[in-house]
Design a protein around this motif. Structure first.
Motif, PDB file in Angstrom:
ATOM      1  N   GLY B  92      22.608  24.661 -25.821  1.00 51.35           N
ATOM      2  CA  GLY B  92      23.236  25.186 -26.706  1.00 51.35           C
ATOM      3  C   GLY B  92      24.695  24.630 -26.975  1.00 51.35           C
ATOM      4  O   GLY B  92      25.416  24.964 -27.694  1.00 51.35           O
ATOM      5  N   LYS B  93      24.638  23.104 -26.224  1.00 52.35           N
ATOM      6  CA  LYS B  93      25.846  22.590 -26.481  1.00 52.35           C
ATOM      7  C   LYS B  93      26.057  21.826 -27.776  1.00 52.35           C
ATOM      8  O   LYS B  93      27.060  21.616 -28.268  1.00 52.35           O
ATOM      9  CB  LYS B  93      25.831  21.210 -25.183  1.00 52.35           C
ATOM     10  N   SER B  95      25.769  23.063 -30.238  1.00 52.57           N
ATOM     11  CA  SER B  95      26.887  24.117 -31.294  1.00 52.57           C
ATOM     12  C   SER B  95      28.183  23.477 -31.585  1.00 52.57           C
ATOM     13  O   SER B  95      28.643  23.505 -32.869  1.00 52.57           O
ATOM     14  CB  SER B  95      26.850  25.522 -30.569  1.00 52.57           C
ATOM     15  N   MET B  96      28.922  22.834 -30.530  1.00 45.43           N
ATOM     16  CA  MET B  96      30.114  22.362 -30.373  1.00 45.43           C
ATOM     17  C   MET B  96      30.344  21.139 -31.004  1.00 45.43           C
ATOM     18  O   MET B  96      31.351  20.713 -31.587  1.00 45.43           O
ATOM     19  CB  MET B  96      30.527  22.209 -29.044  1.00 45.43           C
ATOM     20  N   PHE B  97      29.201  20.498 -31.436  1.00 42.41           N
ATOM     21  CA  PHE B  97      29.018  19.354 -32.200  1.00 42.41           C
ATOM     22  C   PHE B  97      29.024  19.568 -33.768  1.00 42.41           C
ATOM     23  O   PHE B  97      29.483  18.908 -34.564  1.00 42.41           O
ATOM     24  CB  PHE B  97      28.046  18.373 -31.737  1.00 42.41           C
ATOM     25  N   LEU B  98      28.199  20.697 -33.930  1.00 43.69           N
ATOM     26  CA  LEU B  98      27.916  21.301 -35.312  1.00 43.69           C
ATOM     27  C   LEU B  98      29.090  21.407 -36.159  1.00 43.69           C
ATOM     28  O   LEU B  98      29.156  21.403 -37.088  1.00 43.69           O
ATOM     29  CB  LEU B  98      26.677  22.261 -35.318  1.00 43.69           C
ATOM     30  N   VAL B  99      30.105  21.826 -35.273  1.00 41.62           N
ATOM     31  CA  VAL B  99      31.502  22.191 -35.746  1.00 41.62           C
ATOM     32  C   VAL B  99      32.411  21.327 -35.935  1.00 41.62           C
ATOM     33  O   VAL B  99      33.394  21.160 -36.651  1.00 41.62           O
ATOM     34  CB  VAL B  99      31.909  23.614 -35.262  1.00 41.62           C
ATOM     35  N   LYS B 100      31.974  20.075 -35.529  1.00 46.09           N
ATOM     36  CA  LYS B 100      33.024  18.860 -35.865  1.00 46.09           C
ATOM     37  C   LYS B 100      32.571  18.003 -36.772  1.00 46.09           C
ATOM     38  O   LYS B 100      31.327  17.761 -37.302  1.00 46.09           O
ATOM     39  CB  LYS B 100      32.636  17.980 -34.285  1.00 46.09           C
ATOM     40  N   PRO B 101      33.610  17.235 -37.508  1.00 46.57           N
ATOM     41  CA  PRO B 101      33.450  16.706 -38.675  1.00 46.57           C
ATOM     42  C   PRO B 101      32.545  15.390 -38.289  1.00 46.57           C
ATOM     43  O   PRO B 101      32.102  14.732 -39.271  1.00 46.57           O
ATOM     44  CB  PRO B 101      34.754  16.418 -39.171  1.00 46.57           C
ATOM     45  N   ILE B 102      32.117  14.980 -37.141  1.00 41.25           N
ATOM     46  CA  ILE B 102      31.385  13.706 -36.907  1.00 41.25           C
ATOM     47  C   ILE B 102      30.054  14.092 -36.981  1.00 41.25           C
ATOM     48  O   ILE B 102      29.547  14.982 -36.040  1.00 41.25           O
ATOM     49  CB  ILE B 102      31.897  12.881 -35.521  1.00 41.25           C
ATOM     50  N   TYR B 107      27.569  10.697 -33.029  1.00 36.15           N
ATOM     51  CA  TYR B 107      28.185  10.628 -32.122  1.00 36.15           C
ATOM     52  C   TYR B 107      27.289  10.352 -30.782  1.00 36.15           C
ATOM     53  O   TYR B 107      27.658   9.661 -29.841  1.00 36.15           O
ATOM     54  CB  TYR B 107      28.617  12.187 -31.594  1.00 36.15           C
ATOM     55  N   LEU B 261      17.452  22.193 -37.313  1.00 37.40           N
ATOM     56  CA  LEU B 261      18.523  22.858 -37.140  1.00 37.40           C
ATOM     57  C   LEU B 261      18.161  24.168 -37.822  1.00 37.40           C
ATOM     58  O   LEU B 261      18.907  25.366 -37.283  1.00 37.40           O
ATOM     59  CB  LEU B 261      19.677  22.180 -38.170  1.00 37.40           C
ATOM     60  N   ALA B 266      21.215  28.238 -30.894  1.00 39.73           N
ATOM     61  CA  ALA B 266      22.729  28.235 -30.313  1.00 39.73           C
ATOM     62  C   ALA B 266      22.903  29.153 -29.181  1.00 39.73           C
ATOM     63  O   ALA B 266      23.540  30.141 -29.308  1.00 39.73           O
ATOM     64  CB  ALA B 266      23.332  28.428 -31.380  1.00 39.73           C
TER      65      ALA B 266
END
Ligand SMILES: Nc1ncnc2c1ncn2[C@@H]1O[C@H](COP(=O)(O)OP(=O)(O)OP(=O)(O)O)[C@@H](O)[C@H]1O
Ligand SMILES: [Mg+2]
Lengths: 325, 269
Positions: B92-93, B95-102, B107, B261, B266
């Motif tokens: 579920g890590k 998740s933290m990238f899905l909320v970043k604009p990159i 990445y 997705l 998550a």
């Protein structure tokens, strides 16, 4: 202006059930029964700009699920969600640049790197403008007092230290909306209070809209004017915290300190005695009778030194609501 | 443009920095790699000494060159992306990238560059050392046209490696047990790359099939080019096939990512 708008939101997870034991495992190796678990069932609410809303509910109520949908991590099964005018699961860049999220049980910082390196990495993720970023970072470092351990790999920090760094990471880009899922989980009372104070100050200064979940009622009491209570995926209360107390707090608590030991029986006639310690005790009294009972206690010949009248703890009120009383 | 470069360099260097804390395993893995190459050379030497002088047109020295150059190419383009992507999904890590604009894909590719940099450099150096050791046995090709073509081929092979790696890792969207499938796919990849033996030893229909698959361009094809067993024209044809694969795989990655997705759960609160 409504910053968050949730309408008839439903989220169900696919789950595979497995019978316990070896035979169950063998069976599930060949055939798995698909099932759906509705974590969120038809909830609707709106949140205005600058509000700090507490999102309460027992374990498994659907709070985290809702926050994940609001942040675009999960797709809703049905219903509509709008945050800052965007549909979160479209995952637009402009949307992501305007909100921040902290999940108390999930770190977003890279654990092998020091906090400072993490912040610089985040700066690139957000393509933050140079000058503004540095100013914000400096401010946050000051406010959360993390200077001493900025250069230590995050995995070596204590939970409280790490949580402060997590907060900074979520705020570096000056978000308009902040989602906090149990930001104080596992922290000691002092650390909890520090985080709480920070969140309050931050909201007052930046007018950030905040939706916060916590199982610690002190967090809610000190930060949130409004609460949304959810249980089994349904909203069971949405309104002012003060109204919640006046509506559901059927009792008040009289706190007594005495100069000499008072027997439990002699206190018992005033109300339900709790936490009896000889020269100290709590008595629960129906709200409407609290004044007269207090007067009675004072005018009695008991060696009462001090007397306090307090509200019922919110946790009790919330528990009463959860239990459907 | 400058902004993008800076972003890329910060991501790459943080990943590189992180890998530095694993120096010991980074070095010990290389010992195994070198040993494997030596074992392959020993094996071929034994085969040649017991039988005839050439196996399907390879002399022993050519075979040694094939093993050495092929492995050099293979380590230069290798990545470990599948396990990274699979872990991000499973734990579920992501998740933290899905909320970043990159974008996550951007990445994770940049991150992988930084992550493998050290091990790739060390692998290449150790393989070059082995080559130096066998210098009097191997075929030498210094024609710059061949060398350039091989370089181009390897760059494309690396891009393909990342795209396929991402797809293999993305299996984690659908099942929690990626490992078995991942290992099998790695074997198939290795087989069709010519990593076990030169593909020219295969029946003709498999040779044709492998030419249109993307795998041989990280081992067999560049080694054949180096040995001048294929000419520049055939090399360019290979590059063309690679370009088609890059386009095709990019599209597949896009589709799989969006489908995945939808499935993503998550996990973890
Ligand atoms: N990935 C998943 N697959 C299946 N069911 C899930 C999944 N994630 C959550 N659930 C279920 O959905 C329900 C709501 O979970 P959620 O994490 O939203 O609760 P919560 O209110 O955040 O609880 P807590 O206070 O314990 O954090 C629970 O019953 C949980 O078992
Ligand atoms: Mg939760």
């Amino acid at each position: 202006m409504d910053i968050i708008r949730v309408k008839n939101l439903v989220k169900s997870y696919e789950i595979y059930r497995k019978e316990p034991g070896l035979w169950g495992s063998v069976k599930s190796f060949f055939y798995r029964k698909k099932d759906f678990a509705e974590a969120v069932k038809d909830i609707s609410f709106t949140i205005k700009e600058g509000e700090v809303v507490g999102f309460l509910g027992p374990n498994g109520a659907g709070k985290t699920t809702t926050l994940k949908i609001l942040s675009g991590i999960l797709y809703p099964t049905s219903g509509s969600v709008e945050v800052l005018g965007f549909t979160p699961y479209d995952r637009k860049k402009e949307f992501k640049k305007q909100f921040g999220i902290v999940m108390g049980q999930k770190d977003q910082l890279v654990r092998m790197l020091p906090a400072m390196d993490n912040f610089l990495l985040f700066k690139e993720f957000y393509e933050a403008p140079e000058g503004e970023f540095d100013k914000t970072l400096e401010e946050l470092i000051e406010l959360l007092d993390v200077k001493e351990f900025l250069n230590i790999p995050v995995r070596k920090l204590s939970l409280g230290q790490r949580m402060r760094c997590e907060l900074i990471a979520a705020l570096l880009h000056n978000p308009k909306v902040l989602l906090l899922d149990e930001p104080t989980i596992g922290l000691d009372v002092v650390a909890q209070k520090n985080i709480r104070d920070f969140i309050r100050k931050y909201n007052q200064k930046k007018k950030t809209t905040i939706l916060l979940t916590s199982h610690y009622m002190d967090d809610i009491k000190e930060l949130c004017e409004r609460v949304i209570i959810i249980n089994f995926g349904k909203i069971i209360y949405d309104g002012k915290l003060a109204d919640l107390i006046s509506r559901y707090a059927t009792e008040k608590i009289i706190k007594i300190t005495a100069t000499d030991t008072i027997s439990k029986e002699s206190l018992g006639k005033f109300g339900r005695v709790e936490d009896y310690q000889g020269i100290r005790a709590l008595i629960r009294v129906p709200r409407d009778r609290v004044k007269s009972v207090a007067a009675e206690i004072i005018s009695s010949n008991l060696p009462v030194d001090d007397i306090f009248i307090e509200d019922m703890p919110i946790s009790d009120i919330v528990r009463a609501i959860f239990e459907g009383r | 443009m400058f902004r993008q470069l800076k972003q890329a360099s910060v991501i790459i260097s943080s990943a590189f920095q992180r890998m530095l804390s694993y120096q010991f395993s980074v070095i010990t893995y290389r010992i195994g790699e070198v040993a494997e190459v030596l074992v392959l050379i020993l094996m071929w030497s034994a085969i040649y000494s017991s039988g005839n002088g050439a196996v399907k047109g390879f002399t022993l020295n050519e075979m040694i060159t094939y093993v050495l150059v092929g492995n050099l190419c293979a380590v230069a383009v290798r990545s470990f992306l599948p396990s990274v992507v699979a872990r991000d999904i499973e734990e579920g890590k992501l998740s933290m990238f899905l909320v970043k604009p990159i974008p996550y894909i951007k990445y994770i590719f940049l991150n992988e560059l930084g992550r493998i940099f050290l091990s790739t450099v060390l692998s290449v150096i150790s393989q070059l050392c082995v080559i130096l050791f066998f210098l009097d046995r191997i075929f030498i090709n210094t024609d710059w046209r061949y060398i350039c073509l091989i370089f181009l081929m390897l760059i494309l092979a690396f891009i393909i490696e990342l795209l396929i790696g991402f797809l293999i890792g993305a299996i984690a969207f659908w099942t929690e047990e990626v490992n078995g499938l991942q290992t099998t796919l790695e074997r198939i990849k290795r087989f069709f790359s010519g990593g076990y033996f030169p593909l020219s030893l295969l029946p003709i229909y498999l040779i044709t099939a492998s030419k249109y698959l993307p795998f041989q361009y990280s081992f067999f094809a560049p080694a054949q080019l180096y040995l001048k067993k294929v000419d520049l024209g055939q090399g360019l044809e290979g590059i063309l096939i690679q370009v088609v694969w890059v386009i095709l795989l990019s599209l597949i990655v896009r589709v799989v990512w969006h489908m995945g997705l939808r499935k993503y759960e998550a996990v973890g609160s």
